[in-house]
Design a protein around this motif. Structure first.
Motif, short mmCIF file in Angstrom:
data_model
loop_
_atom_site.label_atom_id
_atom_site.label_comp_id
_atom_site.label_asym_id
_atom_site.label_seq_id
_atom_site.Cartn_x
_atom_site.Cartn_y
_atom_site.Cartn_z
N THR A 49 25.19 3.46 73.41
CA THR A 49 24.20 2.26 72.97
C THR A 49 23.94 1.54 71.76
O THR A 49 23.70 0.68 71.61
CB THR A 49 22.41 3.35 72.63
OG1 THR A 49 23.11 4.09 71.83
CG2 THR A 49 22.15 3.68 74.15
N ALA A 50 25.02 1.86 70.97
CA ALA A 50 25.24 1.42 69.24
C ALA A 50 26.18 0.90 69.15
O ALA A 50 26.48 0.22 68.20
CB ALA A 50 24.47 2.88 68.49
N GLY A 51 26.98 1.39 70.19
CA GLY A 51 28.27 0.37 69.51
C GLY A 51 29.42 1.88 68.22
O GLY A 51 30.46 0.97 68.31
N ALA A 52 29.15 2.76 68.33
CA ALA A 52 29.92 3.58 67.17
C ALA A 52 29.47 4.82 67.36
O ALA A 52 28.17 4.95 67.67
CB ALA A 52 29.46 3.33 65.62
N LEU A 53 30.30 5.59 66.79
CA LEU A 53 30.57 6.97 66.99
C LEU A 53 29.35 7.21 65.18
O LEU A 53 29.38 6.50 64.57
CB LEU A 53 31.04 7.21 66.77
CG LEU A 53 32.51 7.83 67.81
CD1 LEU A 53 33.64 8.29 67.55
CD2 LEU A 53 31.79 8.68 69.02
N PRO A 54 28.90 8.83 65.36
CA PRO A 54 27.75 8.74 64.88
C PRO A 54 29.04 9.20 63.23
O PRO A 54 29.73 9.50 64.21
CB PRO A 54 27.07 9.63 64.41
CG PRO A 54 27.48 9.91 66.25
CD PRO A 54 28.32 9.05 66.62
N ASP A 55 28.78 9.19 62.15
CA ASP A 55 29.39 9.98 61.03
C ASP A 55 30.01 11.02 61.01
O ASP A 55 31.12 11.37 61.35
CB ASP A 55 28.41 10.02 59.49
CG ASP A 55 28.71 8.83 59.35
OD1 ASP A 55 29.20 7.67 59.89
OD2 ASP A 55 27.30 9.00 58.09
N PHE A 56 29.42 12.46 62.70
CA PHE A 56 29.77 13.59 62.55
C PHE A 56 30.47 13.57 63.11
O PHE A 56 31.69 14.34 63.80
CB PHE A 56 29.10 15.07 62.64
CG PHE A 56 28.13 14.83 64.07
CD1 PHE A 56 28.58 14.73 65.38
CD2 PHE A 56 26.86 13.65 63.97
CE1 PHE A 56 28.01 14.21 65.99
CE2 PHE A 56 26.13 13.40 65.39
CZ PHE A 56 26.72 14.15 66.41
#
Length: 401
Positions: free
Chosen positions: A375-382
């Protein structure tokens, strides 16, 4: 005539309603196991149209063969420092995942917060257990060293030969068959189309982008294809060589024992060097699991069953009176460093695989990470440390299986 328990898993898995292959969807998830269903539910709940294509039946690879451990403390061992923060983050997300899943499906999943006891028998095992305890303490994991007498006070059915233990109070567990059933129901209520016995034969590419998936029954066009193919992720055919995944199957055999008032049961999970013992609220005791690096060699073996039963009997004499209700095998999806691979491999193509023996523990974090990636185009930090690129950058030390 009663049905033989060999090769069977515990009953209770509800099959999804038959579904036709649609022409198009926002998302195609390849793989109908725990990880694929969790991702499909997450994205469908966010308003996407989702199709799940499963090569056999839901959970047939590793998901229904698992014990259902959510045990980052007990699992922590040399070589797993990279994985520990993700494991702890996912455990933190599990209560919310549990509540949402039970509400969405209307089904319980037997979420238990009993903790884990990792036990030792004899001096050599105590020395190895002490090494493990010291590692856990240095890593900040919640653990407590307890004497053999304290282990037996907590679990009176264990043999007097148990000499020490590590208590992991924050480890939890679920019942895999209930989780898979609940995910299937939640997906159906969210509008996910689940098509079983529909192995994907090819990915559709156009202009350097994946635009759909093909099965023998036809093609499904999609904005994004997500590979959650478990132990089969490393098999050739779907991906070009440049995107090959370092994943292989590690076979495991397990069995379910039926306990009674006469035999008794454990109150929580108990781990030994040989086996894991997990009591379930329906009266079963699950004994698992062998670790066999033998490829896709199907079936249950005499050697595997002997190892499980002898490993259990060594610490729990009551197993001799318990009925063997089911025996099965499955394939853990294991990457070269035992950590998951969560990444965008190409435009329109995402992968979530390689969870080894931590699929249930990592399911909430994986579903959330893939949801954000789509949905946002990037993985979350974790989750950013778990891309495919880590296998091409620096050598890694593989944790013991």
């Amino acid at each position: 005539m009663p049905t033989s328990p060999i090769g069977l898993r515990r009953a209770g898995q509800a099959a999804p309603a038959p579904a036709d292959l649609p022409d198009r969807a926002d998302i195609v998830v390849v793989g109908g196991g725990l990880i694929g269903l969790s991702i499909a539910w997450r994205l469908a709940s966010a308003g996407r149209s989702v199709v799940v294509l499963e090569r056999e039946t839901l959970g047939a690879g590793a998901s229904l063969a698992a014990t259902g451990m959510l045990a980052p403390a007990a699992e922590h061992e040399p070589g797993s420092d990279l994985l520990l923060p993700l494991a702890l983050e996912s455990l933190r997300r599990w209560p919310g995942f549990r509540d949402a899943l039970q509400a969405a499906s209307g089904m319980p999943i037997d979420y238990r917060e009993d903790g884990t006891l990792v036990i030792a028998v004899g001096r050599d095992e105590v020395d190895r257990l002490r090494f493990r305890y010291d590692l856990q303490r240095r890593s900040g994991v919640a653990v407590e060293w307890i004497s053999g007498a304290e282990v037996r006070r907590r679990e009176p059915m264990l043999r007097p030969t148990v000499t020490a233990g590590i208590a992991c109070p924050l480890d939890h567990q679920v019942d895999p068959r209930l989780v898979v059933s609940a995910l299937a129901a939640a997906c159906a209520r969210a509008g996910v189309r689940i098509v079983e016995r529909a192995p994907v034969t090819d990915l559709d590419w156009a202009g350097g982008r994946v635009v759909g998936a093909r099965t023998e029954a036809g093609r499904v066009a999609a904005g994004t294809v997500i590979l959650a193919t478990g132990a089969w992720s490393g098999e050739g055919g779907l991906l070009p060589d440049a995107l090959s995944l370092p994943v292989r199957p590690i076979k495991g055999q397990s069995l379910a024992l039926r306990t009674t008032r006469h035999t008794g049961n454990l109150s929580g999970m108990v781990w030994t060097e040989q086996v894991h013992l997990a009591p379930k609220s329906d009266g079963h005791l699950i004994v698992g699991a062998t670790v066999e690096d033998c490829g896709f060699r199907a079936g249950v073996t005499a050697g595997g069953l002997y190892a499980l039963l002898e490993g259990a009997r060594r610490v729990l004499p009551g197993v001799e009176e318990m009925e063997v209700e089911a025996v099965w095998s499955g394939y853990r999806p294991t990457s070269d460093d035992d950590g998951p691979i969560i990444d965008a491999l190409a435009p329109g193509l995402v992968v979530a695989t390689g969870h080894h023996r931590n699929g249930y523990l990592l399911a909430p974090a994986t579903a959330d990470a893939v949801g954000e990636l789509v949905t946002a185009g990037a993985l979350p930090d974790f989750a950013r440390a778990f891309g495919l690129g880590r296998f091409r950058e620096t050598p890694t030390v593989r944790a013991s299986a």
